[in-house]
Design an enzyme around this catalytic site. Structure first.
Site, PDB file in Angstrom:
ATOM      1  N   GLU A  54      20.395 -34.761 -68.316  1.00 34.81           N
ATOM      2  CA  GLU A  54      20.428 -34.323 -69.713  1.00 34.81           C
ATOM      3  C   GLU A  54      21.019 -32.917 -69.847  1.00 34.81           C
ATOM      4  O   GLU A  54      21.541 -32.559 -70.902  1.00 34.81           O
ATOM      5  CB  GLU A  54      19.005 -34.353 -70.295  1.00 34.81           C
ATOM      6  CG  GLU A  54      18.937 -35.193 -71.561  1.00 34.81           C
ATOM      7  CD  GLU A  54      17.533 -35.338 -72.132  1.00 34.81           C
ATOM      8  OE1 GLU A  54      17.154 -36.484 -72.383  1.00 34.81           O
ATOM      9  OE2 GLU A  54      16.832 -34.339 -72.338  1.00 34.81           O
ATOM     10  N   HIS A  61      17.216 -49.723 -46.454  1.00 34.38           N
ATOM     11  CA  HIS A  61      17.330 -51.167 -46.248  1.00 34.38           C
ATOM     12  C   HIS A  61      17.769 -51.862 -47.533  1.00 34.38           C
ATOM     13  O   HIS A  61      17.634 -53.073 -47.672  1.00 34.38           O
ATOM     14  CB  HIS A  61      15.983 -51.729 -45.775  1.00 34.38           C
ATOM     15  CG  HIS A  61      15.541 -51.137 -44.472  1.00 34.38           C
ATOM     16  ND1 HIS A  61      15.753 -51.754 -43.260  1.00 34.38           N
ATOM     17  CD2 HIS A  61      14.945 -49.943 -44.193  1.00 34.38           C
ATOM     18  CE1 HIS A  61      15.278 -50.989 -42.298  1.00 34.38           C
ATOM     19  NE2 HIS A  61      14.791 -49.874 -42.832  1.00 34.38           N
ATOM     20  N   LYS A 100      19.317 -42.392 -81.024  1.00 33.49           N
ATOM     21  CA  LYS A 100      18.237 -42.302 -82.015  1.00 33.49           C
ATOM     22  C   LYS A 100      18.758 -42.680 -83.403  1.00 33.49           C
ATOM     23  O   LYS A 100      18.115 -43.426 -84.133  1.00 33.49           O
ATOM     24  CB  LYS A 100      17.691 -40.872 -82.070  1.00 33.49           C
ATOM     25  CG  LYS A 100      16.841 -40.491 -80.883  1.00 33.49           C
ATOM     26  CD  LYS A 100      16.154 -39.158 -81.199  1.00 33.49           C
ATOM     27  CE  LYS A 100      15.648 -38.486 -79.959  1.00 33.49           C
ATOM     28  NZ  LYS A 100      15.308 -37.083 -80.172  1.00 33.49           N
TER      29      LYS A 100
HETATM   30  O1  PA5 Z   1      14.434 -32.447 -72.458  1.00 33.92           O
HETATM   31  C1  PA5 Z   1      14.305 -32.717 -73.639  1.00 33.92           C
HETATM   32  O2  PA5 Z   1      14.404 -31.867 -74.522  1.00 33.92           O
HETATM   33  C2  PA5 Z   1      13.961 -34.134 -74.058  1.00 33.92           C
HETATM   34  O3  PA5 Z   1      13.919 -34.985 -72.974  1.00 33.92           O
HETATM   35  C3  PA5 Z   1      12.611 -34.175 -74.759  1.00 33.92           C
HETATM   36  O4  PA5 Z   1      11.614 -33.677 -73.910  1.00 33.92           O
HETATM   37  C4  PA5 Z   1      12.236 -35.581 -75.209  1.00 33.92           C
HETATM   38  O5  PA5 Z   1      13.238 -36.111 -76.018  1.00 33.92           O
HETATM   39  C5  PA5 Z   1      10.906 -35.571 -75.960  1.00 33.92           C
HETATM   40  O6  PA5 Z   1      10.990 -34.697 -77.023  1.00 33.92           O
HETATM   41  P1  PA5 Z   1       9.713 -34.190 -77.790  1.00 33.92           P
HETATM   42  O7  PA5 Z   1       8.882 -33.385 -76.856  1.00 33.92           O
HETATM   43  O8  PA5 Z   1      10.239 -33.387 -78.921  1.00 33.92           O
HETATM   44  O9  PA5 Z   1       8.964 -35.405 -78.268  1.00 33.92           O
END
Ligand code: PA5
Length: 430
Positions: free
Chosen positions: A281, A302, A416
């Site tokens: 990410e 394996h 989303k």
């Molecule tokens: O790293 C990030 O920002 C995302 O992976 C969020 O942690 C994830 O989308 C969850 O978001 P939130 O804590 O706002 O529910």
């Protein structure tokens, strides 16, 4: 306290002196400007160095209360709001039982499986339950939906007492979860505004669930503090997190597409997932970045071992290992020796695991796969705290070397938005 706990071995990554020097100049520049450039997102850099004793005591007190009054903690969250806690919990708790003095900690809200949530509710039926819902934005669909179900379940089961049994971890000011927590009166832990999801595992996001699971959070933070001090140099020879970032970027520039993180303790499988999210990410944007992948050895030798050794040469490997892993078993001597394994009697499994790691590195290097090795002294809370910080520091540097913002995730919005549009269509049809 300034020594680096992680040993980095990269003997078959061939870099020329002039390439190294060019990287040093870029690393210096990024190191000195990172906090200024991303001032709203770098709270995690100094976080372990702040005096956290009051917060750690509050978390410990609530964790003790939960362990006293419940048999199970249900943690609701997704992405950075759950992967880190689950990673630490799995890495540091026994394989086949719950840690002494701790209770079971389970996770929900990280998928939309109806079967998962139905079976979870069934599983909770004869157990005393507490809930910790975690969301920085307070609006994430998976988390919000699971919380709606669990909130109703807790209200029906515990009535007014449910208010005491639900702990909220969210932003100090913003979001629907914050509003719900305020008007219902749930107890709250705050996620600092300048720490994003995947950099938040060392805040209450990760600390409360793992404390309930029986992990020493003081040691975890002490390890991270050690890392924050020792990885604060821009010189590559003094900062292995930056060296690791440089090697992976160098290999990316050479045309490698995939980094395979492989470790030798099955309890680290979920740690791999945390690492994959951190790098995936943070770096996968603007059509750039290494695809982060992972394997658990020797199991996967394996399975995908053949591909690594002789398949399409798209990947390099990062081997993560711990010199000391608690608990071990020796191979027994067998008077019959039908299996012809007496030559291994009295050798321990951990010893052989280590030899398998050396053999793997030799074989993969001989097969032309670049191998980076990261070695830590011990698999415990202190060293996991150190390692988490190490990877976060390396990731921020690596993303900057790539020229992308390590702290946003614009690509996640696309999924989303499409899902929301489809859900709204269903609403209109109904
Ligand atoms: O790293 C990030 O920002 C995302 O992976 C969020 O942690 C994830 O989308 C969850 O978001 P939130 O804590 O706002 O529910």
């Amino acid at each position: 306290m300034s020594s680096d706990l992680i040993k980095l071995n990269f003997s078959n990554v061939d870099m020329l002196d002039k390439e190294w020097c060019a990287y040093q100049a870029k690393v210096d520049d990024i190191h000195h400007h990172l906090e200024q450039l991303f001032k709203d997102s770098v709270g995690w850099i100094g976080y372990p160095l702040q005096n956290q004793s009051v917060l750690l005591q509050q978390i410990t007190n609530i964790a003790n209360e939960i362990r006293e009054h419940a048999e199970i903690l249900v943690v609701i969250g997704v992405g950075g709001s759950y992967l880190g806690a689950r990673a630490i919990q799995d890495a540091l708790t026994p394989y086949f039982k719950i840690k002494k003095g701790a209770i079971e900690v389970v996770y929900v809200g990280q998928n939309l499986s109806g079967a998962y949530i139905a079976q979870l509710l069934d599983y909770l039926a004869d157990k005393n339950v507490y809930v910790n819902v975690i969301s920085k934005s307070g609006t994430t669909m998976e988390t919000a939906l699971a919380f709606r179900v669990l909130k109703q379940y807790m209200d029906e089961r515990y009535g007014i007492e449910a208010i005491e049994r639900i702990i909220v971890t969210t932003d100090a000011e913003n979001g629907l979860l914050k509003e719900i927590a305020d008007h219902t009166g749930y107890r709250q832990f705050i996620i600092p505004a300048n720490i994003g999801g995947r950099y938040s595992v060392l805040t209450p996001v990760g600390l409360l669930p793992v404390a309930v699971a029986g992990i020493d959070i003081d040691e975890l933070i002490n390890g991270a503090k050690h890392a924050a001090m020792s990885l604060n140099h821009s010189r590559l020879e003094r900062n292995n997190a930056y060296c690791y970032a440089v090697f992976r970027h160098f290999l990316y520039e050479q045309g490698y597409k995939v980094e395979l993180l492989a470790s030798f303790e099955p309890s680290l499988k979920n740690f791999h997932e945390w690492w994959m999210q951190l790098f995936g990410e943070s770096e996968g944007k603007e059509r750039k970045g290494l695809f982060p992948s992972a394997a658990s050895y020797s199991t996967d030798l394996h399975a995908i071992g053949q591909f690594i050794q002789e398949g399409n040469p798209i990947l390099f490997e990062t081997l993560l290992y711990f010199e000391e892993v608690q608990e071990d078993v020796s191979v027994p001597y067998d008077t019959q020796n039908d299996d012809r394994l007496n030559y291994l009697s009295n050798r321990t499994f951990n010893e052989m695991n280590n030899i398998s790691r050396q053999g793997t590195a030799l074989a993969h290097i001989a097969g032309g796969v670049p191998v980076i090795q990261l070695q830590l002294p011990k698999l415990d809370a202190y060293h996991i705290g150190y390692l988490i910080y190490f990877f976060m520091k390396a990731c921020a540097m690596s993303a900057c070397l790539l020229g992308v913002n390590p702290f946003n995730q614009p690509g996640v919005e696309a999924y989303k938005n499409k899902m929301l549009a489809l859900l709204q269509k269903i609403q209109i049809v109904n």
